[in-house]
Design an enzyme around this catalytic site. Structure first.
Site, PDB file in Angstrom:
ATOM      1  N   LYS A  95      64.880  28.407  86.400  1.00  0.00           N
ATOM      2  CA  LYS A  95      63.553  28.313  85.778  1.00  0.00           C
ATOM      3  C   LYS A  95      63.341  26.948  85.141  1.00  0.00           C
ATOM      4  O   LYS A  95      62.302  26.312  85.323  1.00  0.00           O
ATOM      5  CB  LYS A  95      63.393  29.422  84.730  1.00  0.00           C
ATOM      6  CG  LYS A  95      61.997  29.503  84.133  1.00  0.00           C
ATOM      7  CD  LYS A  95      61.937  30.525  83.001  1.00  0.00           C
ATOM      8  CE  LYS A  95      62.257  31.909  83.468  1.00  0.00           C
ATOM      9  NZ  LYS A  95      62.159  32.907  82.367  1.00  0.00           N
TER      10      LYS A  95
ATOM     11  N   GLU B 283      75.487  25.732  85.470  1.00  0.00           N
ATOM     12  CA  GLU B 283      76.262  26.342  86.552  1.00  0.00           C
ATOM     13  C   GLU B 283      75.538  26.206  87.884  1.00  0.00           C
ATOM     14  O   GLU B 283      76.136  25.884  88.920  1.00  0.00           O
ATOM     15  CB  GLU B 283      76.536  27.823  86.264  1.00  0.00           C
ATOM     16  CG  GLU B 283      77.365  28.101  85.029  1.00  0.00           C
ATOM     17  CD  GLU B 283      76.507  28.418  83.814  1.00  0.00           C
ATOM     18  OE1 GLU B 283      76.973  29.170  82.954  1.00  0.00           O
ATOM     19  OE2 GLU B 283      75.356  27.910  83.739  1.00  0.00           O
TER      20      GLU B 283
ATOM     21  N   GLY C 227      65.074  36.662  83.258  1.00  0.00           N
ATOM     22  CA  GLY C 227      65.890  36.666  84.471  1.00  0.00           C
ATOM     23  C   GLY C 227      66.287  38.048  84.940  1.00  0.00           C
ATOM     24  O   GLY C 227      66.232  38.360  86.132  1.00  0.00           O
ATOM     25  N   ARG C 228      66.657  38.913  84.005  1.00  0.00           N
ATOM     26  CA  ARG C 228      67.128  40.254  84.382  1.00  0.00           C
ATOM     27  C   ARG C 228      65.993  41.164  84.837  1.00  0.00           C
ATOM     28  O   ARG C 228      66.239  42.263  85.328  1.00  0.00           O
ATOM     29  CB  ARG C 228      67.875  40.879  83.211  1.00  0.00           C
ATOM     30  CG  ARG C 228      67.074  40.959  81.913  1.00  0.00           C
ATOM     31  CD  ARG C 228      67.992  41.243  80.730  1.00  0.00           C
ATOM     32  NE  ARG C 228      67.318  41.285  79.447  1.00  0.00           N
ATOM     33  CZ  ARG C 228      67.056  40.207  78.699  1.00  0.00           C
ATOM     34  NH1 ARG C 228      67.355  39.007  79.141  1.00  0.00           N
ATOM     35  NH2 ARG C 228      66.479  40.333  77.518  1.00  0.00           N
TER      36      ARG C 228
ATOM     37  N   GLU D 181      72.098  43.079  77.978  1.00  0.00           N
ATOM     38  CA  GLU D 181      71.492  41.839  77.516  1.00  0.00           C
ATOM     39  C   GLU D 181      70.190  42.119  76.766  1.00  0.00           C
ATOM     40  O   GLU D 181      69.812  41.380  75.865  1.00  0.00           O
ATOM     41  CB  GLU D 181      71.222  40.906  78.713  1.00  0.00           C
ATOM     42  CG  GLU D 181      71.001  39.459  78.317  1.00  0.00           C
ATOM     43  CD  GLU D 181      71.050  38.513  79.501  1.00  0.00           C
ATOM     44  OE1 GLU D 181      72.106  37.893  79.720  1.00  0.00           O
ATOM     45  OE2 GLU D 181      70.034  38.418  80.224  1.00  0.00           O
TER      46      GLU D 181
ATOM     47  N   HIS E 128      88.130  58.158  92.132  1.00  0.00           N
ATOM     48  CA  HIS E 128      89.548  57.821  92.243  1.00  0.00           C
ATOM     49  C   HIS E 128      89.916  56.643  91.353  1.00  0.00           C
ATOM     50  O   HIS E 128      90.983  56.047  91.516  1.00  0.00           O
ATOM     51  CB  HIS E 128      89.893  57.517  93.704  1.00  0.00           C
ATOM     52  CG  HIS E 128      89.694  58.690  94.611  1.00  0.00           C
ATOM     53  ND1 HIS E 128      90.684  59.604  94.876  1.00  0.00           N
ATOM     54  CD2 HIS E 128      88.597  59.117  95.277  1.00  0.00           C
ATOM     55  CE1 HIS E 128      90.217  60.539  95.688  1.00  0.00           C
ATOM     56  NE2 HIS E 128      88.945  60.277  95.954  1.00  0.00           N
TER      57      HIS E 128
ATOM     58  N   LYS F 111      77.489  28.622  75.740  1.00  0.00           N
ATOM     59  CA  LYS F 111      77.015  27.455  76.504  1.00  0.00           C
ATOM     60  C   LYS F 111      77.117  26.180  75.670  1.00  0.00           C
ATOM     61  O   LYS F 111      77.527  25.122  76.159  1.00  0.00           O
ATOM     62  CB  LYS F 111      75.560  27.666  76.930  1.00  0.00           C
ATOM     63  CG  LYS F 111      75.348  28.732  77.991  1.00  0.00           C
ATOM     64  CD  LYS F 111      73.876  28.815  78.354  1.00  0.00           C
ATOM     65  CE  LYS F 111      73.608  29.854  79.426  1.00  0.00           C
ATOM     66  NZ  LYS F 111      72.164  29.902  79.786  1.00  0.00           N
TER      67      LYS F 111
END
Length: 526
Positions: free
Chosen positions: A212, A218, A269-270, A356, A387, A502
C-alpha cells in the site's frame, strides 16, 4: 446516537453471567439433540447454514444474547460503519472493505471520491488486464503467453489471497476456469523467494508487487530478489511486474511496472482479499468472472449481517456466542477446523484477521479494559487435525470451543468407494462424529479412556465450496470479528502491535543497538 461502552458496563452483560450453564452431555444426547440441531441454526449466503446446537446455549441464554446485541447497538454500529463513519479511531479512518463487494448503505465519499465507484473501477481495470493476458494480447518479450502469476506481499497481502487461491484451485480446474498457476512470496527469508523461483519459468511469469505504501521492507526486499533473478535470466523486469498499491505511493505511475492497480487506507490488509489485493491475483489465476462470483457471495452474506435480529444473522450470533464463551465461560481460544482440504490455509488467514483485529487490551478511547478480549485462534483441516492436536481438545485441561466447516460434496468430482463408503462420506462421518464426541464424551472407569465431553462446537455446512460459498465464508468471519470488536469496545481496525518489532529491526540493521539487542544481533550474524 451510538454509544461506545465497555462490555462490563452493559446491563445485559451482567445479567448474562447469572444464567445456569448448559450441560451438552445431556442436551445433545438422544432426541433432545435432534431437536436442538433442527432448531438452533441460522441461514447464510450461498445456501450455507450455521448450526450452533452443540454450543452451550439455550433459549434463556439466547434471549439474553439478543438483549446484549440490542444494548451494544451492534446493528446500528455496523450501519454507521458501512455508511462511512470514522470507525478506525486509532488511525482516524473509515472502514470500507464491505464497499469492495457491494453498496450496503448510501454513497460513501472520501478524499473527494465516491469510494464504491473507485473500487469498481479498479476491478474493471484488473478484469481488462487479466483478459488481455489470457487472450495473448499481453505477452513476454518473446511473444509467449504468461502461464504463472506470483504475488509478492506479506501479512494481509499474502495470507488472505493465498488462502482464497488454494480454496478455489481444484474447483477452477474441474470447472474449466483455471487460467494461470499462482504462487506466493511473503517471507523475507531468502529461501522463500528462492524456493518459488526454482519451481517456475520466470520468462513466462507475471509478478504482482503488493504494498500500500510502497515502502514495506520485506516486500521491497523480495522484489529486489526477484528483479535480480529476472536480470540474471536476461529478462526485463518491467515487462514482468505489476503493482497493487496506493495512488500516492512511489510505485504508482512507475515505468518499472506493466500496470498499477490501486487500494486505499480505508481497507486494512487482513480485510483486503475482496479488493485489488486479492482481485489481481485471483482474476489472473481464474478469470475475472470467478472473482466476481466470489464478490457476490461476500456481498450476499454482508446483507444478512446487516440484519437487526441476531437469530437470523449468523455472523452476529456467532460473535455473541463467542463473547459468551470468552467472557462468561472463560474459554481462552477457538479452533477453526475446516473439513475441506481446499481450506487448508483458511485458519491461518482467520488467525491474522481475528488476532490482529481484537488482540487489544485498551478500548477505543485508549483506556485499559479489565476483561478478556480476542481469543487465540488456531486450526488445521480435518482429518489431519484429528491426528495432531485433537488429543488436547478432547482430554486437555482447557476447554477450547470449535468452529467446524463442512460440505456435502468435494470440488474435484472424483471419489472412490472402499468398505461401503466413499472418501467424501468418510470425511463427513468424521466431522459428525467429532461434534458428538466433543459434546457428549464417553464414560469409562479407566480414566485414561474417559472423555468428559461438554466441549462446545458449531459447524457451517454447505453443498460445495464454490466461489460464492468462499465469499460468504470470508464475509461471515470478517463480520463476526467486527461484531466482537464492537462488543469489547475495541478498535478492531488498526494494528499497532506489529510496529514495535519493525522499528527495532531497522535499528538492528543500522547497527544502532546496545545491550541484549546488540548481543542477539551478533549471535544471529548481523
Amino acid at each position: 446516537m451510538n454509544q461506545w461502552k465497555n462490555l462490563n458496563e452493559l446491563t445485559s452483560y451482567q445479567k448474562l453471567g447469572q444464567n445456569g450453564r448448559v450441560d451438552l452431555t445431556c442436551a445433545m444426547a438422544g432426541e433432545e439433540g435432534t431437536v436442538r440441531v433442527k432448531k438452533y441454526n441460522a441461514p447464510m449466503a450461498a445456501g450455507m447454514t450455521y448450526y450452533y446446537a452443540a454450543k452451550q446455549v439455550d433459549d434463556a441464554i439466547l434471549k439474553d444474547l439478543c438483549a446484549l446485541a440490542e444494548e451494544a447497538q451492534l446493528a446500528s454500529k455496523f450501519e454507521e460503519l458501512y455508511n462511512g463513519a470514522v470507525i478506525n479511531t486509532g488511525e482516524k479512518r473509515l472502514v470500507l472493505h464491505h464497499l469492495t463487494r457491494g453498496q450496503l448503505g448510501g454513497a460513501v465519499n472520501a478524499d473527494g471520491t465516491d469510494k464504491r465507484a473507485f473500487y469498481t473501477e479498479q476491478q474493471r481495470k484488473i478484469a481488462a488486464f487479466a483478459k488481455k493476458v489470457h487472450d495473448g494480447e499481453i505477452v513476454n518479450e518473446k511473444g509467449e503467453a504468461f502461464t504463472t502469476v506470483v504475488q509478492i506481499g506479506i501479512g494481509g497481502s499474502d495470507l488472505g489471497p493465498r488462502a482464497m487461491y488454494l480454496a478455489l484451485e481444484n474447483w477452477a480446474k474441474k470447472n474449466g476456469c483455471f487460467k494461470m498457476e499462482a504462487k506466493f512470496i511473503s517471507n523475507v527469508d531468502p529461501d522463500d523467494a528462492a524456493g518459488v523461483l526454482g519451481t517456475i519459468d520466470p520468462s513466462r511469469t507475471i509478478f504482482i508487487l503488493v504494498s500500500k505504501s510502497g515502502t514495506t521492507l520485506e516486500t521491497l526486499t523480495n522484489e529486489s530478489f526477484v528483479k535480480e533473478a529476472l536480470k540474471n535470466a536476461g529478462l526485463d523486469a518491467s515487462k514482468h511486474m505489476i503493482a497493487v498499491t496506493s495512488e500516492t505511493s512511489p510505485l504508482a505511475g512507475n515505468s518499472d511496472y506493466l500496470a498499477a492497480f490501486f487500494m486505499d487506507d480505508f481497507i486494512g490488509g487482513r480485510f483486503s482479499s475482496t479488493s485489488s489485493v486479492g482481485g489481481a491475483v485471483l482474476s489472473l489465476a481464474f478469470g475475472p468472472e470467478v472473482f466476481d462470483r466470489f464478490l457476490r457471495g461476500a456481498a450476499e452474506e454482508d446483507k444478512l449481517a446487516a440484519g437487526k435480529d441476531p437469530m437470523t444473522n449468523a455472523a452476529m450470533l456467532d460473535a455473541l456466542i463467542g463473547v459468551y464463551e470468552r467472557n462468561v465461560l472463560g474459554y481462552p481460544a477457538t479452533a477453526v477446523l475446516p473439513y475441506s482440504q481446499a481450506l487448508s490455509r483458511f485458519p491461518a488467514h482467520l488467525q491474522q484477521m481475528d488476532m490482529e483485529s481484537n488482540g487489544k487490551s485498551v478500548n477505543r478511547r485508549g483506556e485499559a479494559v479489565d476483561y478478556p478480549t480476542g481469543p487465540i485462534i488456531f486450526g488445521e483441516p480435518g482429518t489431519n487435525g484429528q491426528h495432531s492436536f485433537y488429543q488436547l481438545l478432547h482430554q486437555g485441561t482447557d476447554i477450547i470451543p470449535l468452529q467446524f466447516i463442512g460440505f456435502n460434496e468435494n470440488q474435484a468430482g472424483m471419489d472412490v468407494t472402499i468398505q461401503g463408503s466413499t472418501s467424501q462420506q468418510k470425511l463427513s462421518a468424521n466431522v459428525a462424529a467429532q461434534i458428538m464426541a466433543f459434546a457428549c464424551g464417553k464414560q469409562d472407569e479407566n480414566r485414561n479412556k474417559h472423555f468428559a465431553g461438554n466441549r462446545p462446537s458449531s459447524i457451517i455446512i454447505g453443498k460445495q465450496l464454490t466461489p460464492e460459498a468462499l465469499g460468504a465464508l470470508l464475509s461471515h468471519f470478517e463480520n463476526k470479528v467486527m461484531f466482537q470488536g464492537f462488543l469489547w469496545n475495541l478498535n478492531s481496525f488498526d494494528q499497532e502491535g506489529v510496529q514495535l518489532g519493525k522499528i527495532l529491526a531497522k535499528r538492528v540493521l543500522a547497527h544502532e543497538t546496545d545491550g541484549a539487542l546488540n548481543t542477539f544481533s551478533e549471535l544471529l550474524g548481523i
